[in-house]
Design a protein around this motif. Structure first.
Motif, PDB file in Angstrom:
ATOM      1  N   PRO A   1      -2.381  24.297 -19.613  1.00  0.00           N
ATOM      2  CA  PRO A   1      -3.464  25.167 -19.121  1.00  0.00           C
ATOM      3  C   PRO A   1      -4.839  24.560 -19.408  1.00  0.00           C
ATOM      4  O   PRO A   1      -5.085  24.033 -20.493  1.00  0.00           O
ATOM      5  CB  PRO A   1      -3.255  26.459 -19.909  1.00  0.00           C
ATOM      6  CG  PRO A   1      -1.811  26.458 -20.272  1.00  0.00           C
ATOM      7  CD  PRO A   1      -1.441  25.029 -20.500  1.00  0.00           C
ATOM      8  N   THR A   2      -5.716  24.645 -18.429  1.00  0.00           N
ATOM      9  CA  THR A   2      -7.055  24.071 -18.575  1.00  0.00           C
ATOM     10  C   THR A   2      -7.802  24.687 -19.751  1.00  0.00           C
ATOM     11  O   THR A   2      -8.481  23.981 -20.499  1.00  0.00           O
ATOM     12  CB  THR A   2      -7.863  24.283 -17.281  1.00  0.00           C
ATOM     13  OG1 THR A   2      -7.168  23.675 -16.185  1.00  0.00           O
ATOM     14  CG2 THR A   2      -9.248  23.659 -17.410  1.00  0.00           C
ATOM     15  N   TRP A   3      -7.653  25.998 -19.931  1.00  0.00           N
ATOM     16  CA  TRP A   3      -8.357  26.661 -21.032  1.00  0.00           C
ATOM     17  C   TRP A   3      -7.921  26.098 -22.381  1.00  0.00           C
ATOM     18  O   TRP A   3      -8.744  25.975 -23.303  1.00  0.00           O
ATOM     19  CB  TRP A   3      -8.128  28.169 -20.993  1.00  0.00           C
ATOM     20  CG  TRP A   3      -6.726  28.602 -21.317  1.00  0.00           C
ATOM     21  CD1 TRP A   3      -5.725  28.873 -20.436  1.00  0.00           C
ATOM     22  CD2 TRP A   3      -6.166  28.797 -22.622  1.00  0.00           C
ATOM     23  NE1 TRP A   3      -4.566  29.225 -21.094  1.00  0.00           N
ATOM     24  CE2 TRP A   3      -4.803  29.195 -22.440  1.00  0.00           C
ATOM     25  CE3 TRP A   3      -6.656  28.692 -23.905  1.00  0.00           C
ATOM     26  CZ2 TRP A   3      -3.964  29.464 -23.509  1.00  0.00           C
ATOM     27  CZ3 TRP A   3      -5.810  28.963 -24.979  1.00  0.00           C
ATOM     28  CH2 TRP A   3      -4.485  29.349 -24.783  1.00  0.00           C
ATOM     29  N   TYR A   4      -6.628  25.740 -22.476  1.00  0.00           N
ATOM     30  CA  TYR A   4      -6.118  25.204 -23.738  1.00  0.00           C
ATOM     31  C   TYR A   4      -6.690  23.804 -23.993  1.00  0.00           C
ATOM     32  O   TYR A   4      -7.136  23.494 -25.106  1.00  0.00           O
ATOM     33  CB  TYR A   4      -4.593  25.151 -23.719  1.00  0.00           C
ATOM     34  CG  TYR A   4      -4.014  24.567 -24.992  1.00  0.00           C
ATOM     35  CD1 TYR A   4      -3.850  25.353 -26.125  1.00  0.00           C
ATOM     36  CD2 TYR A   4      -3.656  23.225 -25.063  1.00  0.00           C
ATOM     37  CE1 TYR A   4      -3.347  24.817 -27.299  1.00  0.00           C
ATOM     38  CE2 TYR A   4      -3.146  22.676 -26.225  1.00  0.00           C
ATOM     39  CZ  TYR A   4      -3.006  23.478 -27.344  1.00  0.00           C
ATOM     40  OH  TYR A   4      -2.516  22.940 -28.514  1.00  0.00           O
ATOM     41  N   LEU A   5      -6.673  22.950 -22.983  1.00  0.00           N
ATOM     42  CA  LEU A   5      -7.194  21.592 -23.134  1.00  0.00           C
ATOM     43  C   LEU A   5      -8.672  21.602 -23.507  1.00  0.00           C
ATOM     44  O   LEU A   5      -9.109  20.874 -24.410  1.00  0.00           O
ATOM     45  CB  LEU A   5      -6.982  20.807 -21.836  1.00  0.00           C
ATOM     46  CG  LEU A   5      -5.542  20.448 -21.470  1.00  0.00           C
ATOM     47  CD1 LEU A   5      -5.502  19.789 -20.097  1.00  0.00           C
ATOM     48  CD2 LEU A   5      -4.931  19.547 -22.520  1.00  0.00           C
TER      49      LEU A   5
ATOM     50  N   MET B   1      -3.697  11.530 -25.337  1.00  0.00           N
ATOM     51  CA  MET B   1      -2.777  10.990 -24.333  1.00  0.00           C
ATOM     52  C   MET B   1      -1.571  11.910 -24.146  1.00  0.00           C
ATOM     53  O   MET B   1      -1.111  12.112 -23.009  1.00  0.00           O
ATOM     54  CB  MET B   1      -2.321   9.585 -24.738  1.00  0.00           C
ATOM     55  CG  MET B   1      -3.461   8.579 -24.815  1.00  0.00           C
ATOM     56  SD  MET B   1      -2.910   6.892 -25.157  1.00  0.00           S
ATOM     57  CE  MET B   1      -2.293   6.412 -23.553  1.00  0.00           C
ATOM     58  N   VAL B   2      -1.053  12.459 -25.235  1.00  0.00           N
ATOM     59  CA  VAL B   2       0.095  13.364 -25.131  1.00  0.00           C
ATOM     60  C   VAL B   2      -0.279  14.643 -24.390  1.00  0.00           C
ATOM     61  O   VAL B   2       0.524  15.184 -23.626  1.00  0.00           O
ATOM     62  CB  VAL B   2       0.640  13.694 -26.537  1.00  0.00           C
ATOM     63  CG1 VAL B   2       1.624  14.855 -26.480  1.00  0.00           C
ATOM     64  CG2 VAL B   2       1.310  12.467 -27.142  1.00  0.00           C
ATOM     65  N   LEU B   3      -1.508  15.125 -24.600  1.00  0.00           N
ATOM     66  CA  LEU B   3      -1.939  16.358 -23.949  1.00  0.00           C
ATOM     67  C   LEU B   3      -2.226  16.180 -22.459  1.00  0.00           C
ATOM     68  O   LEU B   3      -2.035  17.110 -21.668  1.00  0.00           O
ATOM     69  CB  LEU B   3      -3.206  16.894 -24.634  1.00  0.00           C
ATOM     70  CG  LEU B   3      -3.055  17.427 -26.062  1.00  0.00           C
ATOM     71  CD1 LEU B   3      -4.407  17.818 -26.620  1.00  0.00           C
ATOM     72  CD2 LEU B   3      -2.097  18.606 -26.109  1.00  0.00           C
ATOM     73  N   VAL B   4      -2.660  14.997 -22.053  1.00  0.00           N
ATOM     74  CA  VAL B   4      -3.152  14.797 -20.690  1.00  0.00           C
ATOM     75  C   VAL B   4      -2.168  14.031 -19.803  1.00  0.00           C
ATOM     76  O   VAL B   4      -2.019  14.342 -18.608  1.00  0.00           O
ATOM     77  CB  VAL B   4      -4.512  14.073 -20.721  1.00  0.00           C
ATOM     78  CG1 VAL B   4      -4.991  13.734 -19.308  1.00  0.00           C
ATOM     79  CG2 VAL B   4      -5.556  14.931 -21.441  1.00  0.00           C
TER      80      VAL B   4
ATOM     81  N   THR C   1     -10.339  24.043 -24.935  1.00  0.00           N
ATOM     82  CA  THR C   1     -10.489  24.598 -26.278  1.00  0.00           C
ATOM     83  C   THR C   1     -10.179  23.551 -27.348  1.00  0.00           C
ATOM     84  O   THR C   1     -10.920  23.401 -28.321  1.00  0.00           O
ATOM     85  CB  THR C   1      -9.568  25.815 -26.469  1.00  0.00           C
ATOM     86  OG1 THR C   1      -9.909  26.823 -25.509  1.00  0.00           O
ATOM     87  CG2 THR C   1      -9.715  26.394 -27.870  1.00  0.00           C
ATOM     88  N   VAL C   2      -9.074  22.825 -27.165  1.00  0.00           N
ATOM     89  CA  VAL C   2      -8.678  21.804 -28.148  1.00  0.00           C
ATOM     90  C   VAL C   2      -9.735  20.706 -28.242  1.00  0.00           C
ATOM     91  O   VAL C   2     -10.121  20.287 -29.344  1.00  0.00           O
ATOM     92  CB  VAL C   2      -7.307  21.205 -27.780  1.00  0.00           C
ATOM     93  CG1 VAL C   2      -7.032  19.936 -28.592  1.00  0.00           C
ATOM     94  CG2 VAL C   2      -6.207  22.213 -28.025  1.00  0.00           C
ATOM     95  N   LEU C   3     -10.216  20.240 -27.110  1.00  0.00           N
ATOM     96  CA  LEU C   3     -11.206  19.166 -27.115  1.00  0.00           C
ATOM     97  C   LEU C   3     -12.530  19.619 -27.745  1.00  0.00           C
ATOM     98  O   LEU C   3     -13.157  18.876 -28.502  1.00  0.00           O
ATOM     99  CB  LEU C   3     -11.443  18.664 -25.688  1.00  0.00           C
ATOM    100  CG  LEU C   3     -10.251  17.956 -25.036  1.00  0.00           C
ATOM    101  CD1 LEU C   3     -10.582  17.572 -23.594  1.00  0.00           C
ATOM    102  CD2 LEU C   3      -9.852  16.717 -25.833  1.00  0.00           C
ATOM    103  N   LEU C   4     -12.942  20.847 -27.456  1.00  0.00           N
ATOM    104  CA  LEU C   4     -14.190  21.355 -28.032  1.00  0.00           C
ATOM    105  C   LEU C   4     -14.061  21.547 -29.546  1.00  0.00           C
ATOM    106  O   LEU C   4     -14.991  21.219 -30.306  1.00  0.00           O
ATOM    107  CB  LEU C   4     -14.591  22.669 -27.359  1.00  0.00           C
ATOM    108  CG  LEU C   4     -15.113  22.564 -25.926  1.00  0.00           C
ATOM    109  CD1 LEU C   4     -15.426  23.952 -25.373  1.00  0.00           C
ATOM    110  CD2 LEU C   4     -16.357  21.681 -25.853  1.00  0.00           C
ATOM    111  N   ILE C   5     -12.911  22.072 -29.975  1.00  0.00           N
ATOM    112  CA  ILE C   5     -12.705  22.263 -31.417  1.00  0.00           C
ATOM    113  C   ILE C   5     -12.629  20.914 -32.130  1.00  0.00           C
ATOM    114  O   ILE C   5     -13.190  20.737 -33.227  1.00  0.00           O
ATOM    115  CB  ILE C   5     -11.429  23.081 -31.676  1.00  0.00           C
ATOM    116  CG1 ILE C   5     -11.629  24.517 -31.183  1.00  0.00           C
ATOM    117  CG2 ILE C   5     -11.082  23.081 -33.158  1.00  0.00           C
ATOM    118  CD1 ILE C   5     -10.397  25.386 -31.335  1.00  0.00           C
ATOM    119  N   ALA C   6     -11.953  19.948 -31.520  1.00  0.00           N
ATOM    120  CA  ALA C   6     -11.878  18.610 -32.115  1.00  0.00           C
ATOM    121  C   ALA C   6     -13.267  17.997 -32.248  1.00  0.00           C
ATOM    122  O   ALA C   6     -13.584  17.355 -33.253  1.00  0.00           O
ATOM    123  CB  ALA C   6     -10.982  17.711 -31.269  1.00  0.00           C
TER     124      ALA C   6
END
Length: 239
Positions: free
Chosen positions: A149-153, A58-61, A155-160
């Motif tokens: 940045p879309t790339w950051y979101l 929620m904080v990221l989006v 990346t974070v979601l895939l790593i999580a």
């Protein structure tokens, strides 16, 4: 992006959380969680993942306002209560070693640190919850006007997903598989006939949360020795 608190959140807090999570999973595997505390503890771990993952997402989006802050605070306290439940159960079933205990301290404090930084960045929305300041509490759920940045979101979601959710899901599957194998084992099975299970009281007495003080024998070692002793000298029930 010149806000140091945002940089700390994005490139320090979240990576440290990922690292601590995967180390914790490895500690579980090393302590044979599937054959000891089993699927129940793994379900608790997935619950804690959700309790931290939901406010993080929620904080990221979404725009951080009074609503996001309230949800984050409530889930932080729920996560703390669940963590206490998790450890209280785990120490009666398996060896929770010093490394895993130290990792737990990171997993408990990282959400608090992240919450403090989020509140600091959005102080007016926080104090508005108490009727202080010039702003009324905002409980609308809106996407960020200036998104990350879309790339950051991505990346974070895939790593999580890859380093947190999937490993703990695999842990749960191992626990369920081990439970099914035990339920199908016959009383005379060679894998179990010479092993006497450790009682709840015995395991609890050897846990790190017993009345141990500095200088005493390591409680995890005591538990391991207790299990080994039962393998060598099994206690047979009286007829």
């Amino acid at each position: 992006m010149d806000d140091p608190t945002l940089i700390i959140l994005m490139y320090f807090i979240i990576p440290i959380w990922f690292l601590a999570g995967i180390v914790d999973w490895y500690c579980h595997k090393r302590s044979n969680i599937s054959g000891t505390s089993g699927a129940k503890e793994s379900l608790i771990h997935l619950l804690m993942f959700a309790e931290v993952g939901i406010p993080l997402f929620m904080v990221l989006v979404f725009e951080v306002n009074s609503l996001i802050i309230v949800i984050s605070i409530l889930l932080f306290f729920v996560h703390e209560a669940t963590a206490m439940w998790d450890v209280s159960y785990a120490v009666t079933k398996r060896h929770v070693g010093p490394i895993e205990q130290h990792v737990h301290s990171f997993l408990e404090m990282i959400p608090l640190l992240a919450l403090v930084l989020v509140v600091g960045r959005h102080w007016e929305h926080f104090i508005a919850l108490f009727g202080v300041g010039n702003m009324s509490p905002d409980f609308a759920l809106e996407l960020k006007e200036d998104p990350l940045p879309t790339w950051y979101l991505v990346t974070v979601l895939l790593i999580a997903l890859a380093l947190e959710f999937v490993p703990y899901l695999e842990e749960l599957m191992r626990g369920l598989k081990d439970k099914n194998q035990k339920s199908r084992s016959e009383p005379g099975d060679i894998r179990t006939k010479n092993i006497s299970p450790v009682s709840h009281e015995q395991a609890e007495a050897a846990s790190p949360y017993d009345t141990s003080v500095a200088g005493e024998e390591d409680p995890g070692v005591a538990l391991e020795e207790l299990v080994e002793d039962r393998k060598v000298n099994p206690i047979h029930p009286k007829r």
